[in-house]
Motif scaffolding. Structure first.
Motif, mmCIF file in Angstrom:
data_model
loop_
_atom_site.group_PDB
_atom_site.id
_atom_site.type_symbol
_atom_site.label_atom_id
_atom_site.label_comp_id
_atom_site.label_asym_id
_atom_site.label_seq_id
_atom_site.Cartn_x
_atom_site.Cartn_y
_atom_site.Cartn_z
ATOM 1 N N UNK A 153 -7.921 -2.311 68.958
ATOM 2 C CA UNK A 153 -6.961 -3.013 68.094
ATOM 3 C C UNK A 153 -7.484 -2.989 66.649
ATOM 4 N N UNK A 154 -6.626 -2.683 65.678
ATOM 5 C CA UNK A 154 -7.096 -2.550 64.285
ATOM 6 C C UNK A 154 -7.835 -3.798 63.783
ATOM 7 N N UNK A 155 -7.457 -4.950 64.284
ATOM 8 C CA UNK A 155 -8.127 -6.196 63.857
ATOM 9 C C UNK A 155 -9.614 -6.172 64.188
ATOM 10 N N UNK A 156 -10.006 -5.322 65.125
ATOM 11 C CA UNK A 156 -11.398 -5.328 65.596
ATOM 12 C C UNK A 156 -12.224 -4.170 65.042
ATOM 13 N N UNK A 157 -11.661 -3.459 64.093
ATOM 14 C CA UNK A 157 -12.414 -2.304 63.576
ATOM 15 C C UNK A 157 -12.794 -2.489 62.105
ATOM 16 N N UNK A 158 -13.008 -3.705 61.729
ATOM 17 C CA UNK A 158 -13.360 -3.994 60.328
ATOM 18 C C UNK A 158 -14.788 -3.593 59.990
ATOM 19 N N UNK A 159 -15.211 -4.028 58.813
ATOM 20 C CA UNK A 159 -16.535 -3.652 58.278
ATOM 21 C C UNK A 159 -17.699 -4.048 59.186
ATOM 22 N N UNK A 160 -17.484 -5.117 59.937
ATOM 23 C CA UNK A 160 -18.596 -5.656 60.734
ATOM 24 C C UNK A 160 -18.775 -4.944 62.071
ATOM 25 N N UNK A 161 -17.951 -3.952 62.308
ATOM 26 C CA UNK A 161 -17.964 -3.361 63.656
ATOM 27 C C UNK A 161 -19.341 -2.850 64.075
ATOM 28 N N UNK A 162 -20.103 -2.249 63.166
ATOM 29 C CA UNK A 162 -21.403 -1.664 63.562
ATOM 30 C C UNK A 162 -22.422 -2.746 63.855
ATOM 31 N N UNK A 163 -22.390 -3.762 63.016
ATOM 32 C CA UNK A 163 -23.282 -4.899 63.242
ATOM 33 C C UNK A 163 -22.961 -5.543 64.603
ATOM 34 N N UNK A 164 -21.672 -5.684 64.881
ATOM 35 C CA UNK A 164 -21.267 -6.284 66.160
ATOM 36 C C UNK A 164 -21.706 -5.409 67.332
ATOM 37 N N UNK A 165 -21.493 -4.119 67.200
ATOM 38 C CA UNK A 165 -21.884 -3.213 68.298
ATOM 39 C C UNK A 165 -23.385 -3.275 68.550
ATOM 40 N N UNK A 166 -24.147 -3.319 67.470
ATOM 41 C CA UNK A 166 -25.605 -3.348 67.631
ATOM 42 C C UNK A 166 -26.045 -4.660 68.296
#
Ligand code: ATP
Ligand code: MG
Length: 297
Positions: A153-166
């Motif tokens: 969902x586009x709402x979940x692909x913001x700038x923080x996505x990499x930090x969240x994935x890590x």
């Protein structure tokens, strides 16, 4: 060279905290001069492979722990060859090797840890991941269109996505370790120049042509972006319970020695003992023996 020296050599490459971690501090040409002697390396590798096989023979019947080794690297760093050499002595029945390629449509229909979870080794086994969930913060980070293909969902692909994935990866690994998985993560650290040399070798030698793929050159163009992604990924997920080994990979003999050394070290730390039968089981064995002896001719 004794085990203590091997341990000392390993410590140079083990990363257990992201604090101050910089990939540039790790030299792909390093061969631990002064600690390791190239002359001894073949014997060390052979001993390591034998010892690993012995330890696997304890791991399997013990049936409580599992070992997971994750291999990540740029192309031509020697993942395949390292896995082949290091695992050459172990019983194939207790090992599962998984190569993670571009996700299938089935895999893309799930969260990114789904396909990884299905390939985790069972208790008593060794799992080898040739690439892994780390691709989700490497290739997917370097190529925006790969992220698009994941249909989040586009709402979940913001700038923080990499930090969240890590953070999620670190949490997932913490959980697995608490479940009895021993985790080792290897980054085979090859230099930009050495990769070029190996690609040319693949192109020039007809026997090695099959190893070359045109997309490898395309990825090479993103070297800087990959190194930044690797640096952040290692820093965010290095922990005493899930260490990274940043293994110098410009010399294949050295890479293999470090990897086998780290695996042996991790299994030896478990202090596995040969399984001894408990009294009730021993009685059952005695009964079975007697029945065989008593069988009519
Ligand atoms: P070799 O080239 O030695 O055979 P390899 O691991 O490079 O080994 P390839 O089939 O060339 O195997 O490449 C697999 C590709 O799949 C890599 O480019 C990798 O980045 C890609 N890949 C792996 N996991 C993912 C993922 N989760 N999302 C997108 N691409 C991925
Ligand atoms: Mg490849």
């Amino acid at each position: 060279m004794n085990r203590k020296q091997v341990r000392r050599a390993l410590e140079r490459y083990r990363v257990t905290s992201g604090k101050g971690f910089r990939l540039a501090d790790h030299d792909p040409d390093d061969i631990a001069e002064g600690i390791v002697n190239k002359h001894d390396s073949q014997a060390l590798l052979t001993d390591g492979v034998t010892r690993l096989a012995e330890l696997q023979e304890l791991l399997y019947p013990n049936g409580r722990w599992a070992l997971l080794c994750i291999f990540q690297a740029m192309d031509a760093a020697g993942k395949d060859g390292t896995i082949k050499h290091v695992m050459s002595g172990v019983n194939p029945q207790g090992v599962q090797v998984t190569s993670f390629k571009q996700p299938s449509s089935d895999e893309l229909a799930h969260d990114f840890l789904w396909r990884v979870s299905r390939r985790l080794p069972e208790r008593g086994n060794i799992g080898i991941f040739n690439r892994s969930h780390y691709e989700e913060v490497l290739v997917v980070r370097v190529h925006e269109d790969v992220l698009d293909a994941e249909r989040l969902p586009p709402e979940l692909t913001g700038k923080k996505i990499w930090e969240h994935r890590l953070t999620d990866i670190a949490g997932f690994e913490r959980y697995l370790v608490r479940q009895g998985l021993v985790m080792l993560k290897f980054f085979l650290n090859i230099s930009f120049e050495e990769q070029k040399r190996r690609f040319l070798e693949r192109l020039n030698d007809p026997q090695k042509n099959w190893k070359f793929s045109a997309s490898d050159i395309a990825e090479r163009a993103h070297w800087e972006a990959y190194m930044n992604a690797y640096e952040e990924a290692i820093a965010a997920t290095a922990a005493p319970h899930a260490p990274w080994y940043v293994v110098p990979a410009n010399n294949k003999w050295f890479t293999r020695m470090v990897v086998v050394g780290a695996m042996v070290d991790a299994l030896e730390t478990l202090d596995l003992k040969p399984m001894e039968m408990q009294a009730p089981d021993r009685i059952r064995l005695d009964e079975a023996r007697q029945r065989l002896i008593d069988e009519p001719d």
